[in-house]
Design an enzyme around this catalytic site. Structure first.
Site, PDB file in Angstrom:
ATOM      1  N   ASP A  92       0.852  -1.183   0.000  1.00  0.00           N
ATOM      2  CA  ASP A  92       0.000   0.000   0.000  1.00  0.00           C
ATOM      3  C   ASP A  92       0.897   1.245   0.000  1.00  0.00           C
ATOM      4  O   ASP A  92       2.122   1.160   0.120  1.00  0.00           O
ATOM      5  CB  ASP A  92      -0.955  -0.020   1.202  1.00  0.00           C
ATOM      6  CG  ASP A  92      -2.268   0.688   0.916  1.00  0.00           C
ATOM      7  OD1 ASP A  92      -2.285   1.608   0.071  1.00  0.00           O
ATOM      8  OD2 ASP A  92      -3.284   0.338   1.553  1.00  0.00           O
TER       9      ASP A  92
ATOM     10  N   GLU B 112     -10.354   6.632   4.579  1.00  0.00           N
ATOM     11  CA  GLU B 112      -9.360   6.003   5.444  1.00  0.00           C
ATOM     12  C   GLU B 112      -9.411   6.557   6.873  1.00  0.00           C
ATOM     13  O   GLU B 112     -10.485   6.723   7.454  1.00  0.00           O
ATOM     14  CB  GLU B 112      -7.978   6.099   4.788  1.00  0.00           C
ATOM     15  CG  GLU B 112      -7.961   5.408   3.431  1.00  0.00           C
ATOM     16  CD  GLU B 112      -6.584   5.271   2.812  1.00  0.00           C
ATOM     17  OE1 GLU B 112      -5.609   5.018   3.543  1.00  0.00           O
ATOM     18  OE2 GLU B 112      -6.486   5.389   1.574  1.00  0.00           O
TER      19      GLU B 112
END
Length: 636
Positions: free
Chosen positions: A315, A521
């Site tokens: 990521d 997020e």
């Protein structure tokens, strides 16, 4: 460019993929191999950077555009420019360009924006069977979920998304997220299809939509891509990202291996069976072990036991998160992540440092050449399977698919099927919905009634989402005006004025749209889960005096105040439906019935969380699978 097509097996499109991989790998120097393992962000990308460093992949972060409101053709020009630089390198290995196309090609202006995954998860048809396993006095009931889901709809969404992604020149969508949402306090809740692994497994059909459906004899775990109208998919975030303690993003998932396997790993098996080409590691930890450095999960489990032959991508800046403080001891972070099984690193900015450190690690023997070769072999395999060597540049004939009528109709269908009717009518009175479209006057109000950015949510144009007319689409207000009769007057006020509140008798009913503002997020982590922007106050001010439909826009269940539940005549969970607002009016005015069923349990109070249907003590406001329709006799 080295060699001719006759002498280079890797340039022979008719040669077997594995032979092409082996031939190309044998020709590569260490810098060329490490370049393939490097993914960089477009803002640090230039043609010389790609050519000189043999860069393997480029991406754009959310909100990183060629320029604001760039057209799809502008994206294609940019990406083709990068590709031509890669093709000019010694071996001519094409880049693979990745993009966060998580609900349509959502970074690109004018693209079709589909409902976020939580809404697509509601298109499931779920039946709940409550089976008492112990005396009721103990308050312990087992809930068994039987599901009949609209996997074909999600497959069609994937196929439409693939066309719009390929039209902009990209080859790789960082989707689907197959996280099991175990706690709605998590800031990525809307990226999950459901709390229930069976539903997620079924809706992992997005992989076959994006990549195309592999033949039955296709080997499990081997990458697949059907053709030039498809894109490489990415199952994420491996593994357990939706199960962190208290729903903290990038947190710690504290479960046994058996539970990890049953709840969080199960959807990956479905993805592997469909030939998913890439898997993204999770920021999160499993019982204290960060996934990006977990050899057991990335290598022994995913690659060896489950037979995954594609590549693992990190990521964004995930390696910097492996040490405290952030970014310290970067060389060691590179070492432990690559040795754990990360094949390509989403650097995304400090590529020179990454290349330097990984080169030094190989030369010192701390990362073996066999580990490098394994990673590059996997990356090359996906590139060959994806046809990038034969067709590296954008197919401009696809430009007409972006935001096309067919795709918008599909998104509209998705919205219709995702809406969940939570309440319809008060007590024993007749149902309030469907609404009469031919009344004299309708009041439309609320923060979300005419805000396309709010309607789309996060990961739309920008990483965290935006407010206003951020792209091409239809708001709820637009759709209402289009749906009502010619003689019906629609009055819109974002917040009801004192004058309006004093003369509500003029209106036949009100439609109030409230909900969450966009987030992504960690910015979305929320321990309170109340309706923001005074949403409850707007609802109750109207619902006490006039029949009111509440349309709730959110990426997860929120606290529903008792007064709202009591006073509102009808309540619809619309999730984050995207650009096609007509899908909502199709249903609330009765052209179609409600089909949506809750993909997650709707809690009464946050102190109940985490609350899932497989819990020993299950007392939700609305259970997993709940959803009324026009034939329902139930009311709140």
């Amino acid at each position: 460019m080295e060699g001719s097509n006759e002498t280079c097996v890797y340039k022979n499109k008719d040669a077997p993929v594995e032979a092409r991989v082996k031939d190309l790998l044998s020709r590569m120097t260490l810098p060329e191999k490490i370049g393939q393992m490097t993914q960089i962000e477009r803002v640090v990308t230039t043609p010389p950077v790609i050519t000189d460093n043999f860069i393997g992949s480029v991406l754009n972060g959310g909100g990183s555009w060629p320029f604001e409101d760039a057209k799809t053709s502008d994206w294609a020009d940019m990406i083709d420019g990068y590709q031509n630089a890669a093709l000019a390198s010694r071996l001519g290995i094409p880049i693979i360009y990745g993009i966060d196309a998580v609900h349509g090609n959502n970074n690109v202006y004018g693209a079709t924006i589909f409902p976020h995954n939580i809404g697509l998860g509601a298109t499931s048809l779920v039946m709940l069977l409550h089976i008492d396993l112990e005396p009721k006095s103990l308050g312990r009931n087992k809930v068994v979920v039987k599901c009949d889901r609209d996997a074909d709809l999600i497959r069609r969404v994937g196929a439409a998304t693939a066309l719009e992604v390929r039209a902009c020149g990209a080859h790789w969508a960082f989707a689907p997220c197959v996280a099991a949402l175990r706690d709605p306090r998590w800031g990525r809740s809307y990226e999950s299809y459901s709390e229930d692994p069976d539903i997620i497994c079924e809706l992992s059909s997005l992989v076959s939509g994006l990549q195309g459906e592999p033949p039955k004899e296709h080997p499990n775990g081997y990458p697949f891509l059907a053709g030039r109208n498809n894109v490489v998919a990415c199952a994420k975030h491996f593994v357990g990202d939706g199960g962190t303690d208290k729903g903290i993003n990038e947190g710690n998932t504290i479960v046994s291996y058996e539970e990890l396997e049953k709840i969080h790993l199960a959807p990956y098996l479905n993805c592997l069976a469909q030939g998913v080409s890439t898997v993204m590691a999770s920021y999160s930890s499993w019982n204290g072990s960060k996934l990006h450095s977990d050899y057991f999960l990335l290598t022994e489990l995913l690659k060896q036991k489950l037979g995954f032959k594609g590549f693992v991508i990190s990521d964004w800046e995930a390696l910097e998160r492996l040490s405290e403080p952030f970014g310290s001891n970067y060389r060691n972070c590179v070492k432990i992540s690559v040795n754990a099984g990360v094949d390509m690193v989403m650097v995304p900015f400090k590529y020179e440092q990454f290349i330097k450190d990984l080169t030094d690690l190989v030369e010192s023997g701390e990362v073996t050449m066999s580990r490098i070769d394994d990673a590059v072999e996997r990356i090359l395999r996906v590139k060959f399977v994806a046809g990038l060597f034969e067709h590296p540049l954008t197919d401009r004939s696809l430009l007409g698919t972006v935001g096309c009528k067919e795709h918008r109709e599909l998104a509209r269908e998705s919205v219709r099927k995702s809406l969940v009717l939570l309440k319809n009518g008060t007590n024993s009175e007749k149902p309030f919905l469907p609404l009469d479209r031919n009344v004299k006057r309708i009041l439309v109000t609320g923060t979300h009634a005419d805000d396309l950015g709010y309607q789309c949510g996060g990961w739309t144009k920008a990483w965290f989402g935006l407010s206003g007319r951020i792209t091409i689409g239809t708001t709820l207000l637009d759709a209402i005006k289009e749906a009502v009769g010619d003689k019906t007057e629609v009055i819109y006020e974002k917040t009801p004025s004192e004058e309006t509140l004093a003369s509500l008798q003029r209106f036949s009913y009100a439609i109030v749209a409230v909900g969450e503002t966009p987030y992504a997020e960690t910015l979305g982590d929320n321990s309170e889960l109340t309706i923001p922007l005074n949403g409850n106050d707007i609802v109750t001010a109207l619902a006490e005096k006039i029949p009111t439909l509440v349309v709730l826009f959110s990426g997860r269940p929120l606290v529903l105040e008792p007064l709202v539940l009591e006073k509102a005549e009808a309540l619809v969970a619309a999730w984050l439906p995207g650009t096609e607002g007509q899908g909502m009016t199709d249903v609330i005015f009765g052209d179609y019935d409600f089909e949506g069923k809750l993909p997650v349990s709707w809690f009464k109070r946050v102190d109940q969380l985490p609350l899932t249907a497989d819990a020993n003590s299950y007392d939700p406001l609305f259970p997993l699978g709940f959803g009324l329709n026009y034939n329902s006799s139930e009311n709140v």
